[in-house]
Design a protein around this motif. Sequence first.
Motif, PDB file in Angstrom:
ATOM      1  N   UNK A 107       0.857  -1.182   0.000  1.00 51.63           N
ATOM      2  CA  UNK A 107       0.000   0.000   0.000  1.00 51.63           C
ATOM      3  C   UNK A 107       0.894   1.234   0.000  1.00 51.63           C
ATOM      4  N   UNK A 108       0.535   2.210  -0.804  1.00 51.86           N
ATOM      5  CA  UNK A 108       1.371   3.402  -0.879  1.00 51.86           C
ATOM      6  C   UNK A 108       0.952   4.303  -2.026  1.00 51.86           C
ATOM      7  N   UNK A 109       1.898   5.111  -2.505  1.00 54.63           N
ATOM      8  CA  UNK A 109       1.657   6.063  -3.593  1.00 54.63           C
ATOM      9  C   UNK A 109       2.832   6.011  -4.547  1.00 54.63           C
ATOM     10  N   UNK A 110       2.537   5.972  -5.849  1.00 57.55           N
ATOM     11  CA  UNK A 110       3.571   6.017  -6.877  1.00 57.55           C
ATOM     12  C   UNK A 110       3.222   7.133  -7.847  1.00 57.55           C
ATOM     13  N   UNK A 111       4.211   7.942  -8.202  1.00 58.39           N
ATOM     14  CA  UNK A 111       4.014   9.046  -9.142  1.00 58.39           C
ATOM     15  C   UNK A 111       4.302   8.549 -10.561  1.00 58.39           C
ATOM     16  N   UNK A 112       3.245   8.336 -11.349  1.00 57.53           N
ATOM     17  CA  UNK A 112       3.437   7.945 -12.746  1.00 57.53           C
ATOM     18  C   UNK A 112       4.024   9.111 -13.541  1.00 57.53           C
ATOM     19  N   UNK A 113       3.690  10.316 -13.110  1.00 56.35           N
ATOM     20  CA  UNK A 113       4.363  11.538 -13.550  1.00 56.35           C
ATOM     21  C   UNK A 113       4.480  12.417 -12.297  1.00 56.35           C
ATOM     22  N   UNK A 114       5.292  13.480 -12.339  1.00 55.78           N
ATOM     23  CA  UNK A 114       5.376  14.327 -11.144  1.00 55.78           C
ATOM     24  C   UNK A 114       4.017  14.884 -10.710  1.00 55.78           C
ATOM     25  N   UNK A 115       3.063  15.060 -11.649  1.00 53.67           N
ATOM     26  CA  UNK A 115       1.741  15.601 -11.319  1.00 53.67           C
ATOM     27  C   UNK A 115       0.690  14.519 -11.097  1.00 53.67           C
ATOM     28  N   UNK A 116       0.970  13.291 -11.505  1.00 54.73           N
ATOM     29  CA  UNK A 116      -0.031  12.217 -11.443  1.00 54.73           C
ATOM     30  C   UNK A 116       0.377  11.183 -10.392  1.00 54.73           C
ATOM     31  N   UNK A 117      -0.042  11.436  -9.161  1.00 56.14           N
ATOM     32  CA  UNK A 117       0.242  10.516  -8.059  1.00 56.14           C
ATOM     33  C   UNK A 117      -0.907   9.511  -7.938  1.00 56.14           C
ATOM     34  N   UNK A 118      -0.572   8.247  -7.895  1.00 59.20           N
ATOM     35  CA  UNK A 118      -1.581   7.185  -7.825  1.00 59.20           C
ATOM     36  C   UNK A 118      -1.447   6.458  -6.491  1.00 59.20           C
ATOM     37  N   UNK A 119      -2.514   6.471  -5.726  1.00 59.04           N
ATOM     38  CA  UNK A 119      -2.554   5.700  -4.485  1.00 59.04           C
ATOM     39  C   UNK A 119      -2.984   4.268  -4.802  1.00 59.04           C
ATOM     40  N   UNK A 120      -2.356   3.320  -4.141  1.00 62.30           N
ATOM     41  CA  UNK A 120      -2.747   1.920  -4.326  1.00 62.30           C
ATOM     42  C   UNK A 120      -2.815   1.244  -2.956  1.00 62.30           C
ATOM     43  N   UNK A 121      -3.617   0.214  -2.885  1.00 67.75           N
ATOM     44  CA  UNK A 121      -3.767  -0.551  -1.642  1.00 67.75           C
ATOM     45  C   UNK A 121      -4.134  -1.987  -2.028  1.00 67.75           C
ATOM     46  N   UNK A 122      -3.129  -2.832  -2.091  1.00 70.68           N
ATOM     47  CA  UNK A 122      -3.336  -4.227  -2.461  1.00 70.68           C
ATOM     48  C   UNK A 122      -3.599  -5.107  -1.246  1.00 70.68           C
ATOM     49  N   UNK A 123      -3.305  -4.615  -0.060  1.00 72.54           N
ATOM     50  CA  UNK A 123      -3.461  -5.397   1.160  1.00 72.54           C
ATOM     51  C   UNK A 123      -3.626  -4.456   2.343  1.00 72.54           C
ATOM     52  N   UNK A 124      -4.351  -4.925   3.350  1.00 68.11           N
ATOM     53  CA  UNK A 124      -4.516  -4.141   4.572  1.00 68.11           C
ATOM     54  C   UNK A 124      -3.446  -4.466   5.614  1.00 68.11           C
ATOM     55  N   UNK A 125      -2.573  -5.435   5.311  1.00 73.25           N
ATOM     56  CA  UNK A 125      -1.506  -5.822   6.225  1.00 73.25           C
ATOM     57  C   UNK A 125      -0.264  -4.983   5.935  1.00 73.25           C
ATOM     58  N   UNK A 126       0.203  -4.253   6.927  1.00 72.62           N
ATOM     59  CA  UNK A 126       1.383  -3.403   6.741  1.00 72.62           C
ATOM     60  C   UNK A 126       2.628  -4.215   6.390  1.00 72.62           C
ATOM     61  N   UNK A 127       2.640  -5.510   6.724  1.00 80.13           N
ATOM     62  CA  UNK A 127       3.809  -6.351   6.435  1.00 80.13           C
ATOM     63  C   UNK A 127       3.792  -6.880   5.005  1.00 80.13           C
ATOM     64  N   UNK A 128       2.689  -6.697   4.294  1.00 79.97           N
ATOM     65  CA  UNK A 128       2.573  -7.225   2.927  1.00 79.97           C
ATOM     66  C   UNK A 128       3.458  -6.421   1.978  1.00 79.97           C
ATOM     67  N   UNK A 129       4.176  -7.141   1.100  1.00 78.66           N
ATOM     68  CA  UNK A 129       5.045  -6.518   0.094  1.00 78.66           C
ATOM     69  C   UNK A 129       4.763  -7.135  -1.264  1.00 78.66           C
ATOM     70  N   UNK A 130       5.035  -6.366  -2.328  1.00 83.26           N
ATOM     71  CA  UNK A 130       4.741  -6.812  -3.688  1.00 83.26           C
ATOM     72  C   UNK A 130       5.882  -6.438  -4.626  1.00 83.26           C
ATOM     73  N   UNK A 131       5.865  -7.027  -5.803  1.00 83.81           N
ATOM     74  CA  UNK A 131       6.884  -6.875  -6.838  1.00 83.81           C
ATOM     75  C   UNK A 131       6.780  -5.486  -7.478  1.00 83.81           C
ATOM     76  N   UNK A 132       7.901  -4.782  -7.586  1.00 86.39           N
ATOM     77  CA  UNK A 132       7.890  -3.394  -8.068  1.00 86.39           C
ATOM     78  C   UNK A 132       7.402  -3.291  -9.514  1.00 86.39           C
ATOM     79  N   UNK A 133       7.972  -4.096 -10.410  1.00 91.22           N
ATOM     80  CA  UNK A 133       7.624  -3.979 -11.830  1.00 91.22           C
ATOM     81  C   UNK A 133       6.158  -4.259 -12.096  1.00 91.22           C
ATOM     82  N   UNK A 134       5.623  -5.305 -11.469  1.00 97.69           N
ATOM     83  CA  UNK A 134       4.224  -5.668 -11.718  1.00 97.69           C
ATOM     84  C   UNK A 134       3.264  -4.713 -11.014  1.00 97.69           C
ATOM     85  N   UNK A 135       3.717  -4.099  -9.931  1.00101.41           N
ATOM     86  CA  UNK A 135       2.898  -3.070  -9.284  1.00101.41           C
ATOM     87  C   UNK A 135       2.727  -1.875 -10.219  1.00101.41           C
ATOM     88  N   UNK A 136       3.819  -1.395 -10.782  1.00104.02           N
ATOM     89  CA  UNK A 136       3.747  -0.245 -11.687  1.00104.02           C
ATOM     90  C   UNK A 136       2.919  -0.592 -12.916  1.00104.02           C
TER      91      UNK A 136
END
Length: 364
Positions: A107-136
């Motif tokens: 869960x977090x925020x990624x800037x697809x452009x400096x003006x286009x920030x996208x919030x995502x939340x794939x899990x409610x568990x703070x310990x959950x982690x995901x693959x960077x390339x497939x997340x983007x």
Amino acid sequence: MKKFACICLLFIGCVSLAQHLQPVADLREIKNSLYLAEDIHKPYASDSLHLLTQYKNIYRSPEMGLTNKWGLYYQEETKVAEVVIRGSVNKGISWLANYYAAMLPAQGTIALTPEHLVNYRFSEDDKASVHAGWTIASLYLLQDIKPKIDSLYRANTKEIIISGHSQGGVIAYLITAQLKQWQKENTLPRDIQFKTYTLAAPKPGNAYFAYQYEKTMHQWSYSLINTQDWVPEVPPTTQRLQDFNPISPFSRENIDKSMKKISWPKRWFARGIYNRVSTPTKKSVRRYAKLLGPFLFKEIQKSLPELQEPQYRQESNYSRCGTPIVLDGLQDPTYQNQFNQSDNIMSHHLPNAYLYLIAQQIEK
């Protein structure tokens, strides 16, 4: 009261009959998803696709993000739609998406452009982690997928399958996780029924992501795996002692508590053993995060110059995900003769190998 109970049962029965998707692995749906996985790469003639699957392709996206693409298919008779995520293609950035395997928080925020920030939340568990390339890749696709789902709902389509083969399958996990989260947040209507088939998919994230995904989807998500296919075994994984739940006896805190209970010579010896086990995995994860994180991001940014680099986690403990459907052709001489080709690393991975094993092991 008896009359009321009968009316309730009749109502439930009518609702059940009206809903085509059910919380079971459906053979016809699995085969359709494999056919559609082929179609999104190389289209069938329209009549052939409809004959095979009863689906019509009603939308194909342009390529976006890390050379990703998706298609929308629709069955007029059942009113079921299927979102099909395309797998890797023979382009450099498509494979960079796979190799860009540093881990991000789920869960977090990624800037697809400096003006286009996208919030995502794939899990409610703070310990959950995901693959960077497939997340983007997922975040780019979701910008196009969500408006189409909104349109389907306005047209009274409330049953949607999410599917994909290979890279498309692993992205399907993340897209499903986000769609379900949007339902919890009332960003999407809660009466849309999503069902997911991942076909020959890699591992999307760590065990804590898998736990929450499987808890949320339960019997509404299935992972088709061929035991001779190497793709479901990736990305490479290193499990550190600190990747266990904090309550485990392997945590640093609990190890320190245990060490205090033993005499100095034994404590010195035990500490040496612990460090010899723990240190190599820590070094492996640091190298993994550096080489498959910032190093590869520089290459990706050549194609996506406005994409902002995310913050990584020092972790590489990937885990399989979804309710497995395991196919095994090891004892099948015909399968081995046809598909066990040492000069073709994808021979066990492509949809035709999976379709053969389904015919031999599930349809019979």
